[in-house]
Structures are given as C-alpha cells and as structure tokens.
Design an enzyme around this catalytic site. Structure first.
Site, PDB file in Angstrom:
ATOM      1  N   GLU A 155     -32.914   0.543  26.568  1.00  0.00           N
ATOM      2  CA  GLU A 155     -32.869  -0.746  25.859  1.00  0.00           C
ATOM      3  C   GLU A 155     -32.240  -1.831  26.730  1.00  0.00           C
ATOM      4  O   GLU A 155     -32.489  -3.008  26.522  1.00  0.00           O
ATOM      5  CB  GLU A 155     -32.086  -0.618  24.546  1.00  0.00           C
ATOM      6  CG  GLU A 155     -32.952  -0.111  23.407  1.00  0.00           C
ATOM      7  CD  GLU A 155     -32.363  -0.339  22.016  1.00  0.00           C
ATOM      8  OE1 GLU A 155     -31.205  -0.758  21.909  1.00  0.00           O
ATOM      9  OE2 GLU A 155     -33.085  -0.072  21.046  1.00  0.00           O
TER      10      GLU A 155
ATOM     11  N   HIS B 222     -37.740  25.914  32.977  1.00  0.00           N
ATOM     12  CA  HIS B 222     -38.920  26.709  32.610  1.00  0.00           C
ATOM     13  C   HIS B 222     -39.918  25.835  31.862  1.00  0.00           C
ATOM     14  O   HIS B 222     -40.730  26.332  31.085  1.00  0.00           O
ATOM     15  CB  HIS B 222     -38.485  27.913  31.777  1.00  0.00           C
ATOM     16  CG  HIS B 222     -37.555  28.818  32.530  1.00  0.00           C
ATOM     17  ND1 HIS B 222     -37.968  30.011  33.084  1.00  0.00           N
ATOM     18  CD2 HIS B 222     -36.260  28.677  32.871  1.00  0.00           C
ATOM     19  CE1 HIS B 222     -36.951  30.578  33.721  1.00  0.00           C
ATOM     20  NE2 HIS B 222     -35.900  29.788  33.602  1.00  0.00           N
TER      21      HIS B 222
ATOM     22  N   LYS C 153     -41.509  -3.576  14.666  1.00  0.00           N
ATOM     23  CA  LYS C 153     -41.108  -3.942  13.308  1.00  0.00           C
ATOM     24  C   LYS C 153     -42.101  -4.934  12.725  1.00  0.00           C
ATOM     25  O   LYS C 153     -42.535  -4.801  11.580  1.00  0.00           O
ATOM     26  CB  LYS C 153     -39.711  -4.580  13.314  1.00  0.00           C
ATOM     27  CG  LYS C 153     -38.591  -3.631  13.696  1.00  0.00           C
ATOM     28  CD  LYS C 153     -37.251  -4.335  13.560  1.00  0.00           C
ATOM     29  CE  LYS C 153     -36.141  -3.517  14.165  1.00  0.00           C
ATOM     30  NZ  LYS C 153     -34.885  -4.246  14.313  1.00  0.00           N
TER      31      LYS C 153
END
Ligand code: PA5
Length: 424
Positions: free
Chosen positions: A277, A298, A412
């Site tokens: 951010e 792995h 949003k």
C-alpha cells in the site's frame, strides 16, 4: 536485531547513498509528501498516557468477563494485531486467556455465520476498529456481531462490552459510538492505518489478549533509538532502503520475505500490506510476497530457485528458539536419521536456512539476512519500526507518496455501483 547484506553485490551502492539520505531527511524533517501522516515516527515516545491507562483498564475488564474479544477491522486496522497475536500465542494455545477472534476483514457470509454460531456458547466483547469509520467490511461484521451481543446480554450490558477505536471526531462509527455511549479509543489523525499498531488500534486488543504491551512499546522505542540515526553507516534502515532501490533498478521487481519460523506468518502479512500500500502506485513499486519455510520450499521454492530472475529475498532469522527438541538415536535407524542424533531441531532448521540461502544466491537471487533475537513482543516492536522507516525512505526514493493509498478506492467504487449504494 541485525542485518547482513553479504549476499548482495554492493558495488553500485555508493550511487544510492545520497538519494537515500535525502529521502531519510525528508522523512525526519517531515517535509516530503504525506507529511501529515508521520505521527508514528515518535509515537512510542509520545503516547497519550491517559488513553494508555484506559487501554489497560479496559483490557482487565475484558479479561474478567470475556472468553473472546471479537476484533473487527480490516487492513491496517487488524494486521499488526494479528501478526503479534499469532506469533505470541503459540501454535496450539491451551490458555485460559481471552482469545482474539477476527472479523470484518473479508465479506464471507459463511465466515460470519460460523462465527456467530461459535460465539453463541462464549462470553464475549467487541473491539470494532476503523479509522475512517465507514469501511464496509467491518461495518457489516459489526452490525451482525453487535446484534448477537445485544441479544445475549441485553442492550445495556452490551454497551459495556463494546469498545470502539476510530477517529477522534468524525465518521459513522464515531457518531454511532457517541449516540450509544460506547467507550472509545483514538486512531490519531497523523497515523495511517498500516502504521497504527502502536496506537490503540493494536494496543487494546493485544493487551486484552494478555500480551505485554509495555514490552511492545519498548521495542518501538528501541527502533527509534536505532533507526532514526542520521548516518548511512550507522542506520541499517537507510542502508536497506538504498539496497532495495538499487536491486529494483537492476531489474528486481519482487521482494520475497522469508521466515523459517511460521509463527511469523502474519508478520509477513502485515509487512506485505505495509509495502504494497505504501509503494505500489503511479505504476511503480516492488511487489511484496512472502513464504514460510521450509514448507514453501516444496512449493514456490522451485520458482525462486529457477524461475524468472526478477526477485530478491529478505530472510528473517530468529536467533533463539523459545522451545526446542533434540533428535534421539534410534537403535534400528530404519528411517536413516541417526546422522542427526543429538542435534536440536533449531540446528536442523538453521542448516536448512543456510543451505537454501547458498542455493538461492547461486541461483542469482540476492539475499538479505535480518536476525531478530527471539519471537517476543519487544523484538516484534523493533522489527515493525525498522520496516516502517524503511518503507518511508524507500517510497520517497521511488518517487511516490508512501503514506496514501488512492488505489484502494477503485474496487470500492465499482463494488458500490454494483451494490446500488446511493451516490454511486
Ligand atoms: O493502511 C491503511 O490505511 C488501510 O489499510 C486501512 O487500514 C484499511 O483500509 C482500513 O481502513 P479503516 O481503518 O478506515 O476502516
């Protein structure tokens, strides 16, 4: 805490030194972009002691009447808490301490349904945390969990069990808290969400969970002492920021944060949010990813060893394991493990780490090694502060404002349009 850059080619570093010092000085002098969000820099030396005492008092009350504290928040309003809580509580907690349960960090109806079912049998309180007081995820979760709380205890007792952490003056949550008479705590105006674990955002739930917040604060204070020094040679946070930017300009677009102690898993989640951010804007940024080893050796280990050479690693080593086991001799040795007899698990883990670093460096993955003393609230406080200074310096070097997050609004807007929210 110490940091080792031996596995990075530093021949070009000198040309980044001046730029990193300029960025650091902008941060410290508070004259760069986003300078109204720098309250975190000296917060640990500058706590609101009246509120700090209320945090301790509220925590005692919660511990006295609640099996669980439902901590409702998203992004910076929960990740720091979760990181410390997860690291400190142990893998299989048998404790009688108040458990932190998280909500409002996604929009899963299944999660909320199961949470409400779980809470029916529990004594609980709520700490709802939102700086803006308008974020959809925590707002929805709060509506549901509050309804259950009021059903269970009645509206009056429920008020005694709801703690609100939000802006000092504004926002829907602040209005609601004032109207209902809930106890409130403050997210300071000059501290953004992802830097807010040192405020009531982190301190209240951590204290309620029985974590020593005095030590956590002491870790931040140690960070202030070590990482605000105005000297490239003496300040490893400035060095690290400079090296990240040097590697980035050399084509390394991805930073992998690696741990060999999976208790640090959510420290990595907190770190990812902090760096993503803060740096990921204006078409720029180093993409932060994390792995928990040896598990992920792995899995994505293959890619790190052998894939596109566009990444570097920062490994967090824990100097001293809190608990350990020694491998015993077995008379039959059918599993062939007797060559490890007498060795501690921490020794084996350390060799796995050292071996992996050798292999990755050979595979052209530059490697930075960051050693913390132990997994304690103090060490984590210092580590958090270190990364916060690094991201500030690094973001300025990159040419972005590290203290805003304009890109978060886009999803949003689209979501609200689809949901038919008035005004969208
Ligand atoms: O770092 C940030 O500012 C964000 O991650 C916020 O913490 C997150 O979006 C939640 O915001 P709020 O606390 O306003 O609900």
């Amino acid at each position: 805490m110490k940091i080792d850059f031996n596995n990075v080619d530093l021949s070009n570093l000198n040309s980044y030194k001046e730029k990193s010092l300029e960025a650091f000085s902008s941060l410290m002098n508070k004259d760069g972009e986003g300078n109204d969000f720098l309250g975190w820099i000296d917060r640990a030396n500058n706590l609101d002691m009246e509120e700090y005492e209320r945090i301790k008092k509220a925590s005692k009350k919660i511990q006295g009447n609640s099996d669980c504290l439902v901590t409702i928040g998203i992004g910076g309003s929960y990740l720091g808490t979760k990181a410390v809580d997860y690291a400190m509580k142990g893998y299989f907690p048998k404790s009688d301490k108040t458990e932190l349960i998280y909500a409002g960090y996604q929009i899963s109806g299944e999660y909320l349904y199961e949470l409400l079912d779980y809470l029916k049998e529990k004594e609980f309180s709520i700490n709802v945390i939102s700086k803006s007081g308008t974020t959809t995820e925590p707002a929805i979760a709060f509506r549901f969990v509050k309804e259950l709380l009021e059903e269970k205890y009645g509206k009056e007792e429920a008020k005694e069990r709801i703690f609100v952490t939000t802006d000092r003056q504004k926002g829907a949550l602040k209005d609601l808290a004032d109207k209902e008479g809930y106890e409130t705590f403050v997210v300071p105006d000059d501290i953004g969400g992802r830097f807010s674990v040192i405020s009531a955002v982190g301190l209240l739930p951590l204290c309620a969970a029985g974590i020593d917040i005095d030590k956590f604060v002491a870790g931040f204070r140690k960070g202030i002492e070590n990482f605000t020094k105005d000297s490239f040679e003496e300040n490893e946070a400035i060095q690290y920021a400079a090296i990240r930017n040097m590697l980035h300009e050399d084509g390394k677009d991805i930073e992998v944060l690696v741990n060999y102690e999976p208790k640090l898993k959510y420290v990595s989640e907190w770190w990812k949010q902090l760096f993503a951010e803060s740096e990921g804007k204006d078409g720029k940024g180093i993409f932060p990813v994390s792995v928990n080893n040896t598990t992920d050796l792995h899995s994505v280990g293959q890619m790190i060893q052998d894939g596109k050479r566009n990444l570097f690693e920062t490994v967090i080593k824990v100097q001293k394991a809190d608990k350990d086991l020694t491998i015993k001799e077995d008379s039959e040795n059918l599993d062939g493990l007797n060559y490890l007899a007498g060795r501690d698990m921490s020794f084996v883990n350390e060799k796995a780490m050292e071996g992996t670093i050798i292999a990755h460096v050979k595979g052209q993955v530059p490697n930075i090694l960051l050693t913390i003393d132990d997994v304690s609230s103090e060490s984590l406080g210092e580590l958090f502060y270190f990364f916060e200074i690094v991201v500030g310096v690094s973001g300025y070097m990159l040419g972005v404002n590290p203290f805003n997050q304009p890109g978060v609004e886009e999803y949003k807007t689209q979501m609200f349009k689809l949901l038919g929210k008035p005004g969208y």
